[in-house]
Design a protein around this motif. Structure first.
Motif, mmCIF file in Angstrom:
data_model
loop_
_atom_site.group_PDB
_atom_site.id
_atom_site.type_symbol
_atom_site.label_atom_id
_atom_site.label_comp_id
_atom_site.label_asym_id
_atom_site.label_seq_id
_atom_site.Cartn_x
_atom_site.Cartn_y
_atom_site.Cartn_z
ATOM 1 N N TYR A 106 -10.711 -5.977 4.441
ATOM 2 C CA TYR A 106 -10.302 -4.450 4.674
ATOM 3 C C TYR A 106 -9.211 -4.653 5.697
ATOM 4 O O TYR A 106 -8.223 -4.057 5.524
ATOM 5 C CB TYR A 106 -11.243 -3.554 4.970
ATOM 6 C CG TYR A 106 -10.904 -2.363 5.256
ATOM 7 C CD1 TYR A 106 -10.350 -1.338 4.035
ATOM 8 C CD2 TYR A 106 -10.589 -1.688 6.636
ATOM 9 C CE1 TYR A 106 -10.043 -0.110 4.412
ATOM 10 C CE2 TYR A 106 -10.103 -0.308 6.764
ATOM 11 C CZ TYR A 106 -10.070 0.432 5.590
ATOM 12 O OH TYR A 106 -9.628 1.550 6.033
ATOM 13 N N ARG A 110 -5.419 -3.366 6.354
ATOM 14 C CA ARG A 110 -5.387 -2.063 7.265
ATOM 15 C C ARG A 110 -5.684 -2.192 8.808
ATOM 16 O O ARG A 110 -7.004 -2.125 8.981
ATOM 17 C CB ARG A 110 -6.039 -0.887 6.629
ATOM 18 C CG ARG A 110 -5.310 -0.475 5.273
ATOM 19 C CD ARG A 110 -6.194 0.586 4.807
ATOM 20 N NE ARG A 110 -5.745 1.216 3.586
ATOM 21 C CZ ARG A 110 -5.988 1.982 2.836
ATOM 22 N NH1 ARG A 110 -7.141 2.734 3.234
ATOM 23 N NH2 ARG A 110 -5.699 2.321 1.685
ATOM 24 N N ARG A 117 -6.003 7.942 4.245
ATOM 25 C CA ARG A 117 -5.296 7.186 3.156
ATOM 26 C C ARG A 117 -6.137 6.975 1.875
ATOM 27 O O ARG A 117 -7.563 7.014 2.334
ATOM 28 C CB ARG A 117 -4.924 5.720 3.752
ATOM 29 C CG ARG A 117 -3.764 5.663 4.910
ATOM 30 C CD ARG A 117 -3.218 4.387 5.008
ATOM 31 N NE ARG A 117 -3.796 3.781 6.414
ATOM 32 C CZ ARG A 117 -3.525 2.551 6.707
ATOM 33 N NH1 ARG A 117 -2.848 1.963 5.997
ATOM 34 N NH2 ARG A 117 -4.379 2.072 7.869
ATOM 35 N N PRO A 119 -8.750 5.289 -0.720
ATOM 36 C CA PRO A 119 -9.609 4.205 -0.652
ATOM 37 C C PRO A 119 -8.924 2.736 -1.041
ATOM 38 O O PRO A 119 -7.974 2.765 -1.839
ATOM 39 C CB PRO A 119 -10.597 4.507 -1.380
ATOM 40 C CG PRO A 119 -10.525 6.133 -1.619
ATOM 41 C CD PRO A 119 -9.305 6.374 -1.515
ATOM 42 N N THR A 126 -15.791 -0.167 -2.567
ATOM 43 C CA THR A 126 -14.548 0.794 -2.139
ATOM 44 C C THR A 126 -14.702 0.988 -0.795
ATOM 45 O O THR A 126 -15.895 1.566 -0.292
ATOM 46 C CB THR A 126 -14.525 2.318 -2.993
ATOM 47 O OG1 THR A 126 -14.471 1.840 -4.334
ATOM 48 C CG2 THR A 126 -13.469 3.241 -2.625
ATOM 49 N N CYS A 127 -13.844 0.876 0.052
ATOM 50 C CA CYS A 127 -13.694 0.978 1.491
ATOM 51 C C CYS A 127 -12.666 2.041 2.060
ATOM 52 O O CYS A 127 -11.552 2.061 1.477
ATOM 53 C CB CYS A 127 -13.356 -0.267 2.267
ATOM 54 S SG CYS A 127 -14.492 -1.544 1.715
ATOM 55 N N ASN A 128 -12.894 2.729 3.057
ATOM 56 C CA ASN A 128 -11.785 3.730 3.844
ATOM 57 C C ASN A 128 -12.490 3.732 5.287
ATOM 58 O O ASN A 128 -13.561 3.715 5.527
ATOM 59 C CB ASN A 128 -11.893 4.880 3.017
ATOM 60 C CG ASN A 128 -10.354 5.271 3.023
ATOM 61 O OD1 ASN A 128 -9.504 4.876 4.001
ATOM 62 N ND2 ASN A 128 -10.112 6.235 2.214
ATOM 63 N N GLN A 129 -11.340 4.441 6.082
ATOM 64 C CA GLN A 129 -11.693 4.580 7.489
ATOM 65 C C GLN A 129 -12.289 6.002 7.165
ATOM 66 O O GLN A 129 -12.000 6.897 6.613
ATOM 67 C CB GLN A 129 -10.262 4.723 8.138
ATOM 68 C CG GLN A 129 -10.371 5.239 9.507
ATOM 69 C CD GLN A 129 -10.711 4.123 10.530
ATOM 70 O OE1 GLN A 129 -10.350 2.899 10.304
ATOM 71 N NE2 GLN A 129 -11.369 4.414 11.476
ATOM 72 N N CYS A 140 -17.750 1.059 3.421
ATOM 73 C CA CYS A 140 -17.397 0.478 2.195
ATOM 74 C C CYS A 140 -18.855 0.571 1.427
ATOM 75 O O CYS A 140 -20.036 0.437 1.832
ATOM 76 C CB CYS A 140 -17.408 -1.081 2.477
ATOM 77 S SG CYS A 140 -15.834 -1.375 3.081
#
Length: 154
Positions: A106, A110, A117, A119, A126-129, A140
């Motif tokens: 990840y 990023r 943003r 994912p 599935t990951c995100n800030q 995640c």
């Protein structure tokens, strides 16, 4: 006379079946067996049935939930050391090394901790800030596992 009645009924039936089964379009099986008339119907239906998928919301992290706090740091946001945390879930099977590998991938994509943003999919996860982090920075999840990254606590 029977053929005159059955042929239009068969073509109408094929057109209805083709128009109602847009999820099967692209498998190759139906397109190979339909006529030119029903293929045109399928094409126009497919264009209408392709909405942009909505982003999957991040799961909320209960910081009091049982979790394994991993010891080995990896390069994360802004190239600074981060730690992985594996939240205990009923069917979770990730180790610290596996969680760190997902998070390293990840952060390779990023490096800046920018929220909002879409994912990012890493393997099955599935990951995100996190928008406003308290402890977790990046979350995640997949059907079985939940992990997050955090700055080392000093």
């Amino acid at each position: 006379m029977t053929v005159k009645i059955l042929l239009p009924a068969l073509v109408t039936c094929l057109a209805l079946v083709t128009a109602c089964s847009t999820a099967v379009v692209g498998s190759g099986t139906q397109a190979a067996t339909t006529t030119t008339t029903t293929t045109a119907t399928t094409s126009s239906t497919t264009e209408e049935a392709d909405p942009t998928p909505e982003p999957v919301p991040l799961p909320t992290i209960d910081e009091g939930a049982p979790a394994q706090y991993c010891d080995d740091a990896f390069p994360g946001a802004l190239g600074k050391p981060m730690l992985a945390v594996v939240v205990e879930t009923p069917s979770g099977r990730l180790t610290c090394d596996q969680a760190a590998a997902v998070l390293v991938d990840y952060y390779a994509e990023r490096r800046d901790p920018t929220a909002g943003r879409p994912p990012l999919v890493i393997g099955t996860m599935t990951c995100n800030q996190v928008p406003e982090p308290a402890l977790p920075q990046v979350v995640c999840a997949d059907d079985d596992n939940l992990i997050y990254s955090m700055w080392p606590q000093t």
